[in-house]
Design a protein around this motif. Structure first.
Motif, short mmCIF file in Angstrom:
data_model
loop_
_atom_site.label_atom_id
_atom_site.label_comp_id
_atom_site.label_asym_id
_atom_site.label_seq_id
_atom_site.Cartn_x
_atom_site.Cartn_y
_atom_site.Cartn_z
N LYS A 269 0.68 -1.18 -0.09
CA LYS A 269 0.29 -0.04 -0.09
C LYS A 269 0.73 1.40 0.42
O LYS A 269 0.45 2.05 -0.76
N LYS A 270 1.89 0.67 0.99
CA LYS A 270 2.94 2.48 1.03
C LYS A 270 3.26 2.44 -0.34
O LYS A 270 4.14 4.17 -0.63
N LYS A 271 4.37 1.82 -1.04
CA LYS A 271 5.55 1.48 -1.39
C LYS A 271 4.37 1.77 -3.22
O LYS A 271 4.18 0.82 -4.11
N LYS A 272 4.92 2.99 -3.76
CA LYS A 272 3.84 2.47 -5.39
C LYS A 272 4.84 1.49 -6.65
O LYS A 272 4.84 0.94 -7.62
N ASN A 273 6.35 1.38 -6.20
CA ASN A 273 6.95 0.49 -7.33
C ASN A 273 6.65 -1.00 -6.06
O ASN A 273 8.22 -1.29 -6.64
N TYR A 274 6.59 -0.97 -5.14
CA TYR A 274 6.71 -2.49 -4.53
C TYR A 274 6.17 -3.49 -5.37
O TYR A 274 5.05 -3.42 -6.32
N LYS A 275 7.04 -4.83 -5.54
CA LYS A 275 7.48 -5.55 -6.06
C LYS A 275 7.02 -7.00 -5.30
O LYS A 275 5.67 -7.48 -5.34
N ASN A 276 7.51 -7.42 -4.69
CA ASN A 276 7.16 -8.17 -3.30
C ASN A 276 8.42 -8.35 -2.30
O ASN A 276 9.21 -7.25 -1.98
N SER A 277 8.85 -9.71 -1.14
CA SER A 277 8.91 -9.11 -0.38
C SER A 277 10.08 -10.73 0.42
O SER A 277 10.61 -10.95 0.93
N GLY A 278 10.10 -11.10 -1.37
CA GLY A 278 10.33 -12.22 -1.65
C GLY A 278 9.73 -13.22 -2.57
O GLY A 278 8.64 -12.74 -2.79
N ILE A 279 10.39 -14.04 -2.70
CA ILE A 279 10.10 -15.14 -3.56
C ILE A 279 10.35 -15.84 -3.19
O ILE A 279 11.62 -17.34 -1.80
N ILE A 280 9.09 -17.23 -2.66
CA ILE A 280 9.41 -18.67 -2.03
C ILE A 280 9.18 -19.76 -3.43
O ILE A 280 8.47 -19.73 -4.08
N ILE A 281 9.89 -20.31 -3.06
CA ILE A 281 10.31 -21.52 -4.17
C ILE A 281 9.36 -22.98 -3.69
O ILE A 281 9.91 -22.98 -2.51
N VAL A 282 8.58 -23.50 -4.48
CA VAL A 282 8.34 -24.59 -4.00
C VAL A 282 8.85 -25.78 -4.96
O VAL A 282 8.51 -26.14 -5.71
N LYS A 283 10.22 -26.09 -4.30
CA LYS A 283 11.49 -27.12 -5.22
C LYS A 283 10.31 -28.87 -5.16
O LYS A 283 10.33 -28.99 -7.26
N SER A 284 9.85 -28.83 -4.82
CA SER A 284 8.79 -30.48 -4.60
C SER A 284 7.73 -30.60 -3.93
O SER A 284 7.69 -30.24 -2.92
N CYS A 285 6.83 -31.04 -4.82
CA CYS A 285 4.98 -31.83 -3.93
C CYS A 285 5.26 -32.92 -4.32
O CYS A 285 4.74 -33.08 -5.18
N LYS A 286 4.74 -33.63 -3.26
CA LYS A 286 4.20 -34.78 -3.43
C LYS A 286 3.55 -35.59 -2.49
O LYS A 286 3.32 -35.68 -1.51
N ILE A 287 2.46 -36.02 -3.25
CA ILE A 287 1.43 -36.66 -2.11
C ILE A 287 1.74 -38.14 -2.42
O ILE A 287 1.10 -38.71 -3.94
N THR A 288 1.03 -39.13 -1.51
CA THR A 288 1.46 -39.99 -1.03
C THR A 288 0.27 -40.27 -0.08
O THR A 288 -0.22 -39.95 1.13
N ARG A 289 0.34 -41.99 0.10
CA ARG A 289 -0.64 -42.82 0.64
C ARG A 289 0.45 -43.65 2.21
O ARG A 289 1.02 -44.13 1.54
N ASP A 290 -0.54 -42.85 3.43
CA ASP A 290 1.40 -43.85 4.19
C ASP A 290 0.18 -45.17 5.18
O ASP A 290 -1.20 -44.32 5.50
N PHE A 291 -0.10 -46.08 4.10
CA PHE A 291 -0.90 -47.00 4.19
C PHE A 291 -0.60 -47.06 6.05
O PHE A 291 0.85 -47.62 6.90
#
Length: 545
Positions: A269-291
């Motif tokens: 809101k304050k800064k007109k040229n504000y882009k972001n406060s950094g980047i969060i990188i999701v390197k990998s995302c895996k969904i499995t079943r824990d039987f």
């Protein structure tokens, strides 16, 4: 179950064996302030009543300088429908690094049954002091969630060019994950570790139940509060945040990570040229079943139960009261007690309840040759007994017709069951698991052969339970039970997993029979799961994650 019978649909599993995992989330409100120069640093300890005594099950992390904590650490409990499970939640102000609770200031406690929490889903109650009076205005909120969804999500995340927060150094960032609660407020689900002195953190991969992160709903929005700057005084600085969904996170692949902008709304809101406060990188995302063990059982896995009974001469003449095979006026002895204790539990997991019952160490009619692998119903082509009662009847009927002899050889019976377990390794799903109960009074004569047989059986869907009756020296049995060391055969080959559970009956003579059953079967569920996971065998009716 008869080895020759084709797989059949499983019968209903009794409710007493149907255990659900319940996750409890804990929040505190208006806790007592025990610190002079700052606010309390609370943590919560969970106790369960066992045999009239409170036993600690788990404890949360410590919330620094916070009288209204929302703990990230969840309590996960086995919920038994048929038991009254009394729980106590006690809060303490951490003063020292000691694990001893008396070293910390008491902030209040609340007791109830797990059933009370589950039936209400969420309860808020007054915290009480030891004298039963309210702990100031302190309250505790406990929310329950059934972990019936066995999917787990594993995330590997990093940050790049995060905003600098410390005046003289770099940030100490970490991530907090939130999901929307039933009351419309964001509920803390997971907190990563802190990475010190960096604007480009790489967090360790972490795994959480999918139902914890998003209630199992892939499209549900979750909030990632990136990344408080962790200060030991509890005054964490906000760097930024973003909202996303698990479905979006799943777009991340090892070869093509997903990048998400970390936004600080105030700066935006304050800064007109504000882009972001950094980047969060999701390197990998895996969904499995824990039987779990229950997944395999409810999926149709049959537990194939066999009994091996020691009929060696050291047991004594079964017609004399001093004999371990003497059936007393109540119709029992230690052999029968062990058969009942284990068999009554296991027979519920077998659809046709036909169990082979074998004997060893006796001379058999008509030629009185010694056998270490004979059907106690004297029908080698069909050694099956109908249920535990059938085993008991066959055992009682065979006693007058055999001569107790020796030696005490285990390997023939172990190899007998292993042959059928080896045939089951052709299965493409987790349909059969074999359990051999050996009841014996003494020292093993063929120790080298038995060690070799156990090591080979460890590669198969098979477990061995040994119950020692009488007062003999059972050191060799403890040796086979690989709890403290890996079992090796006489050739030096190691067992790939621990499949032997040994229990001396004398430790359970004066306790309820349920206690023996629990001790004897304690390791079995994990042995079943361990084998099928190692073989990458899913439950029969499992769905893809």
């Amino acid at each position: 179950m008869a080895y020759t019978a084709p797989p059949s649909p499983p019968g209903p599993v009794g409710s007493q064996y149907c255990v659900c995992k319940v996750e409890l989330s804990i929040c505190g409100q208006n806790l007592l302030d025990r610190d002079v120069t700052s606010k309390s640093d609370p943590f919560c300890v969970l106790f369960m009543e066992v045999n009239g005594k409170w036993v600690e099950l788990d404890r949360t992390e410590t919330a620094v300088n916070n009288l209204n904590p929302a703990f990230a650490k969840k309590f996960i409990i086995d919920y038994h429908f048929e038991e009254v499970q009394k729980l106590k939640f006690a809060l303490f102000d951490q003063d020292k690094s000691s694990t001893q609770l008396y070293e910390h200031d008491f902030l209040g406690e609340f007791s109830c049954t797990l059933g009370t929490i589950v039936s209400s889903k969420k309860i808020t109650r007054t915290l009480l002091l030891g004298n039963g009076k309210p702990a100031g205005k302190g309250m505790i909120t406990i929310a329950a969630q059934e972990l019936s969804d066995n999917r787990v999500i594993t995330l590997s995340m990093a940050g790049r060019k995060l905003d600098k927060k410390d005046l003289f150094g770099k940030s100490d960032p970490f991530l907090e994950f939130y999901k929307p609660g039933d009351d419309g407020k964001w509920m803390l689900v997971h907190r990563t570790e802190v990475i010190k002195y960096t604007l480009d953190p790489v967090w360790k991969p972490f795994t959480v139940p999918l139902v914890s992160l998003c209630d199992g709903e892939m499209e549900k929005m979750i909030k990632v509060v990136v990344c408080y700057d962790y200060d030991s005084d509890g005054g964490h600085d906000f760097i930024g945040e973003f909202q996303t969904s698990v479905a979006r996170l799943c777009e991340a692949q090892d070869a093509s990570p997903l990048e998400l902008e970390c936004i600080n709304p105030k700066k935006q809101k304050k800064k007109k040229n504000y882009k972001n406060s950094g980047i969060i990188i999701v390197k990998s995302c895996k969904i499995t079943r824990d039987f779990s063990f229950l997944d395999y059982i409810l999926g149709g896995c049959q537990l194939m139960f066999t009994v091996g009974i020691d009929f060696t001469a050291s047991n004594g003449n079964p017609q004399e009261p001093s004999s371990l095979h003497y059936i007393n006026p109540l119709g029992t002895n230690e052999y029968l007690s062990a058969i009942w204790a284990v068999g009554q539990i296991i027979q519920d997991y077998d659809s046709d309840k036909m169990f082979p019952a074998l004997g060893f160490g006796a001379q058999l009619p008509p030629d009185w040759k010694v056998s270490h692998e004979f059907a106690i119903n004297f029908n080698p082509r069909n050694p099956f007994c109908s249920g535990v009662e059938g085993i008991v009847q066959a055992y009682s009927a065979c006693l007058p017709h055999i001569r107790f002899y020796g030696p005490t050889n285990f390997s023939p019976i172990i190899n007998h069951v292993a042959r059928f377990a080896a045939q089951a390794t052709q299965q493409e799903t987790a349909s059969q698991y074999f359990i051999l109960l050996i009841i014996t009074d003494g020292v093993i004569s063929d120790m080298d052969e038995t060690r070799h047989a156990v090591v080979q059986a460890s590669k198969l869907p098979m477990s061995i339970i040994i119950v020692g009756v009488g007062n003999a020296d059972f050191a060799a049995m403890e040796f086979l039970d690989g709890d403290s060391r890996v079992l090796r055969s006489h050739t030096g080959e190691e067992a790939v997993r621990d499949i032997v559970q040994f229990v001396p009956f004398r430790n359970f003579r004066n306790v309820p029979k349920e206690t023996l059953a629990k001790a004897v079967l304690a390791e079995l569920p994990q042995q079943v799961v361990q084998y099928f996971k190692h073989q990458n065998l899913p439950p029969i009716n499992s769905e893809p994650a």
